[in-house]
Design a protein around this motif. Structure first.
Motif, mmCIF file in Angstrom:
data_model
loop_
_atom_site.group_PDB
_atom_site.id
_atom_site.type_symbol
_atom_site.label_atom_id
_atom_site.label_comp_id
_atom_site.label_asym_id
_atom_site.label_seq_id
_atom_site.Cartn_x
_atom_site.Cartn_y
_atom_site.Cartn_z
ATOM 1 N N LEU A 20 1.028 -1.223 0.020
ATOM 2 C CA LEU A 20 -0.136 0.038 0.197
ATOM 3 C C LEU A 20 1.040 1.148 -0.159
ATOM 4 O O LEU A 20 1.734 1.469 0.807
ATOM 5 C CB LEU A 20 -0.916 0.072 1.232
ATOM 6 C CG LEU A 20 -1.868 1.351 1.594
ATOM 7 C CD1 LEU A 20 -2.745 1.575 0.345
ATOM 8 C CD2 LEU A 20 -2.488 1.167 2.634
ATOM 9 N N GLU A 21 0.695 1.890 -0.920
ATOM 10 C CA GLU A 21 1.618 3.190 -1.278
ATOM 11 C C GLU A 21 0.841 4.312 -0.596
ATOM 12 O O GLU A 21 -0.113 4.851 -1.055
ATOM 13 C CB GLU A 21 1.990 3.591 -2.794
ATOM 14 C CG GLU A 21 2.754 2.301 -3.256
ATOM 15 C CD GLU A 21 2.743 2.625 -4.873
ATOM 16 O OE1 GLU A 21 3.471 3.675 -5.098
ATOM 17 O OE2 GLU A 21 2.315 1.807 -5.609
ATOM 18 N N ALA A 78 -5.738 4.436 -7.685
ATOM 19 C CA ALA A 78 -4.850 3.171 -7.457
ATOM 20 C C ALA A 78 -3.789 3.600 -6.554
ATOM 21 O O ALA A 78 -3.038 4.520 -6.542
ATOM 22 C CB ALA A 78 -4.063 2.915 -8.905
ATOM 23 N N ILE A 79 -3.795 2.650 -5.343
ATOM 24 C CA ILE A 79 -2.940 3.147 -4.009
ATOM 25 C C ILE A 79 -1.870 1.916 -3.909
ATOM 26 O O ILE A 79 -1.166 2.035 -2.819
ATOM 27 C CB ILE A 79 -3.935 3.227 -2.963
ATOM 28 C CG1 ILE A 79 -4.973 1.760 -2.825
ATOM 29 C CG2 ILE A 79 -5.008 4.580 -3.255
ATOM 30 C CD1 ILE A 79 -5.566 1.920 -1.306
ATOM 31 N N GLY A 80 -1.936 0.815 -5.100
ATOM 32 C CA GLY A 80 -1.034 -0.435 -4.228
ATOM 33 C C GLY A 80 -1.185 -1.354 -5.458
ATOM 34 O O GLY A 80 -1.934 -1.383 -6.468
ATOM 35 N N HIS A 81 -0.359 -2.688 -4.959
ATOM 36 C CA HIS A 81 -0.820 -3.736 -5.669
ATOM 37 C C HIS A 81 -0.742 -4.989 -4.999
ATOM 38 O O HIS A 81 -0.267 -4.717 -3.745
ATOM 39 C CB HIS A 81 0.174 -3.734 -6.911
ATOM 40 C CG HIS A 81 1.707 -3.859 -6.276
ATOM 41 N ND1 HIS A 81 2.483 -2.478 -5.998
ATOM 42 C CD2 HIS A 81 2.551 -4.885 -6.096
ATOM 43 C CE1 HIS A 81 3.622 -3.008 -5.572
ATOM 44 N NE2 HIS A 81 3.752 -4.288 -5.617
ATOM 45 N N LEU A 82 -1.322 -5.975 -5.372
ATOM 46 C CA LEU A 82 -0.899 -7.174 -4.864
ATOM 47 C C LEU A 82 0.424 -8.068 -5.424
ATOM 48 O O LEU A 82 0.660 -7.834 -6.520
ATOM 49 C CB LEU A 82 -2.354 -8.232 -5.000
ATOM 50 C CG LEU A 82 -3.725 -7.783 -4.780
ATOM 51 C CD1 LEU A 82 -4.786 -8.932 -4.934
ATOM 52 C CD2 LEU A 82 -3.669 -7.338 -3.106
ATOM 53 N N PRO A 89 2.936 -13.699 2.307
ATOM 54 C CA PRO A 89 2.057 -14.425 3.241
ATOM 55 C C PRO A 89 0.553 -13.859 3.223
ATOM 56 O O PRO A 89 0.540 -12.525 3.127
ATOM 57 C CB PRO A 89 2.714 -13.955 4.701
ATOM 58 C CG PRO A 89 4.014 -13.754 4.322
ATOM 59 C CD PRO A 89 4.166 -13.131 2.876
ATOM 60 N N ALA A 90 -0.378 -14.888 3.265
ATOM 61 C CA ALA A 90 -1.634 -14.212 3.041
ATOM 62 C C ALA A 90 -2.109 -13.256 3.965
ATOM 63 O O ALA A 90 -1.999 -13.336 5.313
ATOM 64 C CB ALA A 90 -2.681 -15.509 3.237
ATOM 65 N N GLY A 91 -2.662 -12.138 3.619
ATOM 66 C CA GLY A 91 -3.036 -11.065 4.820
ATOM 67 C C GLY A 91 -2.027 -9.948 5.059
ATOM 68 O O GLY A 91 -2.274 -9.051 5.484
ATOM 69 N N GLU A 92 -0.784 -10.242 4.615
ATOM 70 C CA GLU A 92 0.153 -9.486 4.787
ATOM 71 C C GLU A 92 0.309 -8.235 3.953
ATOM 72 O O GLU A 92 -0.003 -8.094 2.769
ATOM 73 C CB GLU A 92 1.732 -9.902 4.655
ATOM 74 C CG GLU A 92 2.916 -9.072 5.087
ATOM 75 C CD GLU A 92 4.316 -9.870 4.888
ATOM 76 O OE1 GLU A 92 4.696 -10.296 5.938
ATOM 77 O OE2 GLU A 92 4.791 -9.547 3.785
ATOM 78 N N VAL A 93 0.161 -6.822 4.725
ATOM 79 C CA VAL A 93 0.210 -5.656 4.008
ATOM 80 C C VAL A 93 1.288 -4.854 4.371
ATOM 81 O O VAL A 93 1.392 -4.361 5.618
ATOM 82 C CB VAL A 93 -1.288 -4.802 4.534
ATOM 83 C CG1 VAL A 93 -1.374 -3.366 3.795
ATOM 84 C CG2 VAL A 93 -2.347 -5.730 3.775
#
Length: 339
Positions: free
Chosen positions: A248-249, A307-311, A315-319
């Motif tokens: 998340l930028e 647009a604020i970020g990317h996948l 690890p699942a759920g890590e932001v």
């Protein structure tokens, strides 16, 4: 929520359960034929063969989700709009809703009139009508619940678990207004600018569900939810369900003019905006090549999309939240947790 077929005469005495339903809630059901005038024990729903029914339920409790002295019209609006936001997050258009009110006996007719008026205004705005419900008394705080029904093309409901590595992360509108508004309401945040103060409190009390944009995300968004627990926490929820991680930028996160003026260069207030919750904006993911279609959709509906970020694989759920220089921000919390 059933009532006699005809309203009781106004004798000046307390209306009682059926009188209250007739006066304040029966008119709200006039736009939904399946409500049958609230004269039966249940409503009748018809769903077109090419559509599916999306159902969501949210409750609000005085002292937890709203202040006991909030205007009843504001309480009604927030109650309905939070449910409409859930429908929008799944790509569903509003159809009907049911309402449960558990009210202390001290709640008077003026409160009920303001509450019903708030519902009526939002029904007209969002194209939805009351289908039924229940009305009870309680010795505890005011407790309210709405179950909202929406329609979505068959097989088209947008899940929160559809995001994939490489997808972009988008958010509608602006983030952080409600979190700042809550601190103002608590008296822990002083804002000298009256217009900014009013704007932030307004977003707290009356969120703006994205009912025009949400249904148009069917076929475009890979995953979606609405921001209720906080931007960072809810992105984590989406990633957890999608089995991936996200970056998340923070510099790209859209802020309203009011929020920007209050936050300034204060990192604590900025963190509050990222994690505070109650925004009820749509947070969604989409493939990179969907960007032109999303830009056109934003322009057509008048709903800002950023647009604020990317996948990414991880690890699942890590932001991971980064600042303008790409450094990782250490946030004190991810968001709201009821328990």
């Amino acid at each position: 929520m059933t009532s006699p077929k005809t309203a009781r005469a106004d004798t000046g005495k307390p209306l009682g359960e059926f009188g209250r339903i007739d006066r304040y809630f029966r008119p709200l059901a006039s736009g939904f034929p399946g409500a049958r005038g609230l004269a039966d024990d249940a409503a009748v729903f018809g769903v077109p063969p090419d559509q599916e029914l999306v159902v969501t339920t949210d409750a609000m409790v005085a002292g937890v989700h709203f202040f006991p002295d909030d205007a009843p019209g504001d309480i009604a609006a927030k109650l309905l709009r939070t449910n409409l936001s859930d429908l929008a997050a799944m790509g569903a258009a509003p159809y009907a809703y049911t309402l449960v009110t558990a009210l202390p006996k001290t709640v008077g007719e003026d409160w009920l009139a303001g509450f019903a008026a708030g519902l009526g205004e939002d029904q007209a705005r969002f194209g939805i009508a009351l289908a039924g419900g229940d009305s009870v008394s309680t010795s505890g705080p005011i407790t309210l619940s709405v179950t909202a029904f929406g329609l979505v093309p068959k097989g088209g409901a947008v899940p929160r678990w559809g995001g994939r590595p490489g997808d972009r992360v988008y958010v509608t509108g602006s983030i952080g207004d409600a979190a700042l508004g809550l601190r103002i309401a608590y008296g822990t945040l002083e804002v000298a600018d009256d217009s900014a103060r009013a704007a932030l409190l307004g977003r707290l009390r009356r969120p703006d569900p994205r009912t025009t944009l949400g249904p148009r995300l069917v076929g475009l968004a890979t995953g979606c939810l609405d921001v209720s627990d906080g931007l960072v926490a809810d992105l984590g929820h989406l990633c957890e369900e999608s089995g991936c991680a996200a970056v998340l930028e923070s510099r790209r996160v859209p802020l309203s003019n009011a929020a920007r003026s209050v936050i300034g260069d204060d990192p604590v207030r900025f963190a509050m905006a990222l994690t505070g919750g109650d925004d009820y904006e749509l947070l969604f993911t989409a493939a990179e090549d969907a960007a032109p279609a999303l830009a056109a959709l934003s322009a057509e509906t008048g709903v800002p999309v950023t647009a604020i970020g990317h996948l990414l694989d991880g690890p699942a759920g890590e932001v991971t939240v980064t600042d303008a220089r790409g450094r990782v921000l250490d946030l004190p919390t991810r968001g709201w947790d009821h328990f």
